[in-house]
Design an enzyme around this catalytic site. Sequence first.
Site, PDB file in Angstrom:
ATOM      1  N   CYS A  70      -6.535  -1.605   8.832  1.00 55.72           N
ATOM      2  CA  CYS A  70      -5.318  -1.828   7.989  1.00 55.72           C
ATOM      3  C   CYS A  70      -4.786  -0.415   7.649  1.00 55.72           C
ATOM      4  O   CYS A  70      -3.372  -0.153   7.795  1.00 55.72           O
ATOM      5  CB  CYS A  70      -5.421  -2.720   6.708  1.00 55.72           C
ATOM      6  SG  CYS A  70      -5.724  -4.438   7.254  1.00 55.72           S
ATOM      7  N   GLU A  83       0.738  -1.204  -0.019  1.00 60.47           N
ATOM      8  CA  GLU A  83       0.079  -0.004   0.055  1.00 60.47           C
ATOM      9  C   GLU A  83       0.909   1.019  -0.018  1.00 60.47           C
ATOM     10  O   GLU A  83       1.978   1.369   0.781  1.00 60.47           O
ATOM     11  CB  GLU A  83      -0.773  -0.060   1.214  1.00 60.47           C
ATOM     12  CG  GLU A  83      -1.860  -1.108   1.437  1.00 60.47           C
ATOM     13  CD  GLU A  83      -2.802  -1.270   0.162  1.00 60.47           C
ATOM     14  OE1 GLU A  83      -3.166  -0.123  -0.629  1.00 60.47           O
ATOM     15  OE2 GLU A  83      -3.425  -2.303  -0.037  1.00 60.47           O
ATOM     16  N   HIS A 112      -0.651  -5.822   2.360  1.00 61.19           N
ATOM     17  CA  HIS A 112      -1.933  -6.484   2.599  1.00 61.19           C
ATOM     18  C   HIS A 112      -1.115  -7.902   2.024  1.00 61.19           C
ATOM     19  O   HIS A 112      -0.631  -8.175   0.894  1.00 61.19           O
ATOM     20  CB  HIS A 112      -2.941  -6.005   1.578  1.00 61.19           C
ATOM     21  CG  HIS A 112      -3.861  -5.198   2.167  1.00 61.19           C
ATOM     22  ND1 HIS A 112      -4.166  -4.118   2.012  1.00 61.19           N
ATOM     23  CD2 HIS A 112      -4.648  -5.619   3.520  1.00 61.19           C
ATOM     24  CE1 HIS A 112      -5.189  -3.617   2.706  1.00 61.19           C
ATOM     25  NE2 HIS A 112      -5.418  -4.702   3.721  1.00 61.19           N
TER      26      HIS A 112
END
Length: 187
Positions: A138, A85, A157
């Site tokens: 998250c 990410e 992830h």
Amino acid sequence: MTPKTVVVTGFGLFRDYKVNASWEVARVLPETGIAEELNINLVTINIPVSYKDVDQIVPTLWVQHEPALMVHLGVSHLAKTLTVELVANGHGYCGIDIHGNGPDDKCLINNELETGLKMECTDELDICTSRDAGRYLCEYIYFKSLSINKNQTIFIHVPQLDQDNTAQKLAEKLKCVIRKLLEQVTK
């Protein structure tokens, strides 16, 4: 040379997940020989899927361990491989945590933080990147760490575990990603 500290967090159980792949990958990461190969002090932490726990634990990890690299892991049913990410948002959280709570409104701000670390998809790494971490714990933990140090924080992830994506295979891939990330940090 004093080993750099790398902190890797995974999350505990939530919703219908009987196993949280993020913690399973973090838990088996030491078995890859990463600490010896990369000359690092590896710290792995299981964090409850709770806004208040994240609020308390994340700043403490930064102070206690002074990591060269903070790697947060989370599971995603959308991920097919390790998904790095690139950004985290400080607003838009509407999902409740394992205690039935949302985030403290005082800590939410309407902006986006981007990691200072660069990761590119290559055949060698077998990863992909994303700019949408999901507006749940998250992304929340990622935003909290980026707020502390965006040049030493990454969120990844991991896919749900299956025969192609075992915790061991994902941990080996993660070791390669951490190796690349450590080349970018100077601490």
